[in-house]
Design a protein around this motif. Structure first.
Motif, PDB file in Angstrom:
ATOM      1  N   GLY A  32     -11.080   7.665   5.630  1.00 24.88           N
ATOM      2  CA  GLY A  32     -11.790   7.434   4.371  1.00 24.88           C
ATOM      3  C   GLY A  32     -10.873   7.882   3.258  1.00 24.88           C
ATOM      4  N   GLY A  33     -10.815   7.115   2.180  1.00 29.09           N
ATOM      5  CA  GLY A  33      -9.952   7.497   1.058  1.00 29.09           C
ATOM      6  C   GLY A  33      -8.483   7.586   1.432  1.00 29.09           C
ATOM      7  N   SER A 118     -14.466   1.179   4.456  1.00 28.14           N
ATOM      8  CA  SER A 118     -13.674   1.454   3.255  1.00 28.14           C
ATOM      9  C   SER A 118     -12.180   1.477   3.598  1.00 28.14           C
ATOM     10  CB  SER A 118     -14.158   2.742   2.599  1.00 28.14           C
ATOM     11  OG  SER A 118     -13.629   2.851   1.317  1.00 28.14           O
ATOM     12  N   ALA A 119     -11.481   2.595   3.359  1.00 29.60           N
ATOM     13  CA  ALA A 119     -10.083   2.640   3.790  1.00 29.60           C
ATOM     14  C   ALA A 119     -10.013   2.481   5.315  1.00 29.60           C
ATOM     15  CB  ALA A 119      -9.432   3.950   3.361  1.00 29.60           C
ATOM     16  N   ILE A 161     -11.257  -1.432   1.536  1.00 29.91           N
ATOM     17  CA  ILE A 161     -10.455  -1.204   0.323  1.00 29.91           C
ATOM     18  C   ILE A 161      -9.023  -1.602   0.682  1.00 29.91           C
ATOM     19  CG2 ILE A 161      -9.601   0.557  -1.287  1.00 29.91           C
ATOM     20  CD1 ILE A 161     -12.513   0.038  -1.749  1.00 29.91           C
ATOM     21  N   MET A 296     -17.751   0.865 -11.904  1.00 28.42           N
ATOM     22  CA  MET A 296     -17.473   2.214 -11.387  1.00 28.42           C
ATOM     23  C   MET A 296     -16.129   2.751 -11.855  1.00 28.42           C
ATOM     24  SD  MET A 296     -16.987   3.227  -7.400  1.00 28.42           S
ATOM     25  CE  MET A 296     -16.037   4.649  -6.915  1.00 28.42           C
ATOM     26  N   LYS A 297     -15.105   1.885 -11.847  1.00 35.41           N
ATOM     27  CA  LYS A 297     -13.740   2.383 -12.032  1.00 35.41           C
ATOM     28  C   LYS A 297     -13.172   2.025 -13.408  1.00 35.41           C
ATOM     29  CE  LYS A 297     -12.693   2.673  -7.144  1.00 35.41           C
ATOM     30  NZ  LYS A 297     -11.828   2.383  -6.018  1.00 35.41           N
ATOM     31  N   PHE A 302      -7.156   0.989  -9.370  1.00 34.28           N
ATOM     32  CA  PHE A 302      -6.557   1.629  -8.185  1.00 34.28           C
ATOM     33  C   PHE A 302      -5.216   2.299  -8.515  1.00 34.28           C
ATOM     34  CE2 PHE A 302      -9.550  -1.501  -6.794  1.00 34.28           C
ATOM     35  CZ  PHE A 302     -10.206  -0.879  -5.755  1.00 34.28           C
ATOM     36  N   PRO A 310      -6.416   7.816  -4.998  1.00 33.56           N
ATOM     37  CA  PRO A 310      -5.911   7.865  -3.615  1.00 33.56           C
ATOM     38  C   PRO A 310      -4.754   6.896  -3.366  1.00 33.56           C
ATOM     39  CG  PRO A 310      -8.319   7.614  -3.637  1.00 33.56           C
ATOM     40  CD  PRO A 310      -7.861   7.510  -5.055  1.00 33.56           C
ATOM     41  N   GLU A 311      -4.795   5.722  -4.017  1.00 33.73           N
ATOM     42  CA  GLU A 311      -3.865   4.662  -3.627  1.00 33.73           C
ATOM     43  C   GLU A 311      -2.416   4.948  -3.980  1.00 33.73           C
ATOM     44  OE1 GLU A 311      -6.855   4.162  -4.973  1.00 33.73           O
ATOM     45  OE2 GLU A 311      -7.938   3.237  -3.305  1.00 33.73           O
ATOM     46  N   ASP A 373     -16.769  -0.358  -5.493  1.00 31.91           N
ATOM     47  CA  ASP A 373     -15.488   0.330  -5.249  1.00 31.91           C
ATOM     48  C   ASP A 373     -14.301  -0.624  -5.325  1.00 31.91           C
ATOM     49  OD1 ASP A 373     -17.358   2.442  -4.385  1.00 31.91           O
ATOM     50  OD2 ASP A 373     -15.530   3.417  -3.663  1.00 31.91           O
ATOM     51  N   HIS A 403     -21.350   1.109  -1.317  1.00 24.11           N
ATOM     52  CA  HIS A 403     -20.113   1.316  -0.556  1.00 24.11           C
ATOM     53  C   HIS A 403     -20.406   2.195   0.663  1.00 24.11           C
ATOM     54  CE1 HIS A 403     -15.804   1.185  -0.296  1.00 24.11           C
ATOM     55  NE2 HIS A 403     -15.727   2.502  -0.178  1.00 24.11           N
TER      56      HIS A 403
HETATM   57  C1  DHB Z   1     -12.224   4.656  -0.514  1.00 23.82           C
HETATM   58  C2  DHB Z   1     -12.961   4.377  -1.647  1.00 23.82           C
HETATM   59  C3  DHB Z   1     -12.322   4.004  -2.797  1.00 23.82           C
HETATM   60  O1  DHB Z   1     -13.004   3.705  -3.935  1.00 23.82           O
HETATM   61  C4  DHB Z   1     -10.933   3.924  -2.817  1.00 23.82           C
HETATM   62  O2  DHB Z   1     -10.330   3.578  -3.960  1.00 23.82           O
HETATM   63  C5  DHB Z   1     -10.196   4.178  -1.662  1.00 23.82           C
HETATM   64  C6  DHB Z   1     -10.848   4.530  -0.513  1.00 23.82           C
HETATM   65  C7  DHB Z   1     -12.924   5.077   0.738  1.00 23.82           C
HETATM   66  O3  DHB Z   1     -14.146   5.331   0.671  1.00 23.82           O
HETATM   67  O4  DHB Z   1     -12.300   5.109   1.798  1.00 23.82           O
END
Ligand code: DHB
Length: 422
Positions: A32-33, A118-119, A161, A296-297, A302, A310-311, A373, A403
């Motif tokens: 995750g993330g 997600s990730a 993601i 949201m963002k 990203f 995170p990215e 997301d 999400h």
């Molecule tokens: C995840 C969620 C995000 O919004 C992101 O930018 C990267 C990863 C996640 O939940 O894994």
């Protein structure tokens, strides 16, 4: 790596029509993330875990294998060791290990199915598309991975993601014109075994941010039109305003989702922009829908200009923590920065391998209809690219679903049973 086998298979038993040789091998991950995804187990009370999924899958007769995967914050002897593409290399090494030991490990190695959210959904998707691709060979060799195929049978993917190099542009195609954002903002990583710390935050765009949003939106239109995606032999395109058959296709999935909710007796809010006449969805006011789910963002969503997301952190290297991965953000950066190696960025994008590597035949992709997301365009492009390349894709956007993942395990397992019976 943890391997779990339904007890019955130790006694030549049968569960749900499967035995120790025919049972699918289900591989959920805990990424995750883009953080490290430790191997998981039933009863796991630490974060992150999908232990309930493991128990459900075992009860359903699947062999479950949970591999620990490196993530972006992992270090050893003062060096970063979990940057891209480590998470994919580790997953492939696990799959190769299973194949190498297939006479010892119960389950059918021709029926390996990955699952993630997600990730972790992006992980499942990239593993699904990239079977045996030569790019990974040197990394796998370096790791001492078995010389085996890492191709899989099917991928289950929740709100992936992914396609990160186009995700900023896609986000602005969707949300450009909505100049406020609201989200839980990441404060710090959790202690080992604990979730990260978040707090509520909102923001309003500066004129500079509005300009960036408009520019990125145009970038997406060019990108989308370059893909030449088709549905029923009709090309999906966008005009200069971002309108066109591709938008209509995205809206189609949202309308289908609202209709399914109505058919199941669930409420569809009047504020959502979904127009209903006699229990039938007749239209969707796109702008109203986006205001309903909210943005949201911030921008870029990203590859943010301060590299706090995170990215950028995923694309660091052994000694540099974070790098931009789009030329747009590198050029607009507010910090001293480098641009990540383009090959590495492409290597973690599942789309890179479709039509090139040994891609899984079966796909189940779910992306909640209120997920903010990433842009809805991102999963729709993945599903359509796979379909256009001849793969079997079950894609839907469950209504009123944020999400998240693993919320419909009964349906997921029915899908797995169906494709395994073919
Ligand atoms: C995840 C969620 C995000 O919004 C992101 O930018 C990267 C990863 C996640 O939940 O894994």
């Amino acid at each position: 790596m943890n391997i779990f086998v339904p007890l019955a298979y130790f006694h030549e038993g049968i569960v749900n029509g499967y035995d120790k040789d025919t049972a699918p091998i289900f591989m959920p991950n805990t990424i995750g993330g883009y953080m490290p995804g430790p191997r998981d187990y039933p009863g796991n009370k630490t974060y992150p875990s999908s232990q309930k999924t493991i128990i459900a899958a075992l009860n359903h007769g699947y062999v479950v294998i949970s591999a620990g995967l490196r993530g972006r914050t992992l270090t050893a002897e003062g060096e970063n060791i979990g940057k891209a593409p480590a998470f994919l290399v580790d997953m492939k090494a696990a799959i190769r290990y299973i194949r190498h030991n297939q006479d010892l490990i119960p389950g059918d190695t021709n029926k390996i199915i990955t699952n993630g959210t997600s990730a972790g959904g992006a992980t499942s998707a990239a593993i699904g598309t990239s079977g045996d691709d030569a790019y990974f060979e040197p990394f796998l060799k370096n790791l001492g991975a078995a010389t085996e195929s890492d191709k899989i049978f099917a991928a289950s993917v929740y709100c992936p993601i992914h396609n990160l190099e186009n995700a900023d542009a896609a986000y602005e195609w969707e949300f450009s014109g909505i100049n406020t954002w609201q989200r839980k903002i990441f404060v710090k990583d959790g202690a080992p075994g604990q979730p990260p710390v978040f707090e509520d935050a909102t923001g309003t765009f500066t004129p500079e941010e509005m300009e960036m949003s408009a520019e990125l939106k145009q970038e997406f239109i060019t990108y989308l039109n370059s893909l030449h995606l088709t549905v029923d032999q009709t090309e999906l395109t966008l005009d200069n305003d971002g309108q066109g058959s591709f938008l209509n296709y995205v809206k189609y999935f949202i309308k289908q989702s609202a209709q399914k909710a109505l058919d199941e007796g669930k409420a569809v809010s009047k504020d959502s922009g979904v127009k209903v006449e006699n229990e039938v969805v007749t239209d969707l006011d796109w702008s109203k829908y986006l205001h309903f789910i909210t943005r949201m963002k911030s921008v870029p969503a990203f590859d943010d200009l301060e590299m706090k997301n995170p990215e950028p952190n995923l694309f660091g290297d052994g000694t540099i923590d974070s790098k931009h991965f789009t030329t747009f953000s590198q050029e607009h950066s507010k910090v001293t920065s480098q641009l990540a190696d383009e090959k590495t960025v492409k290597a973690v994008n599942p789309l890179t391998y479709i039509g090139k590597a040994k891609t899984a035949q079966y796909w189940r992709i779910r992306h909640g209809a209120s997920d903010r997301d990433t842009s809805f365009a991102i999963p729709v492009i993945l599903a359509t690219t796979l379909k256009n390349a001849g793969y079997q894709v079950d894609f839907a956007m469950p209504w009123n679903t944020p999400h998240s993942g693993d919320y419909d395990l009964r349906d997921l397992f029915s899908w797995i049973d169906k494709i395994c019976a073919k």
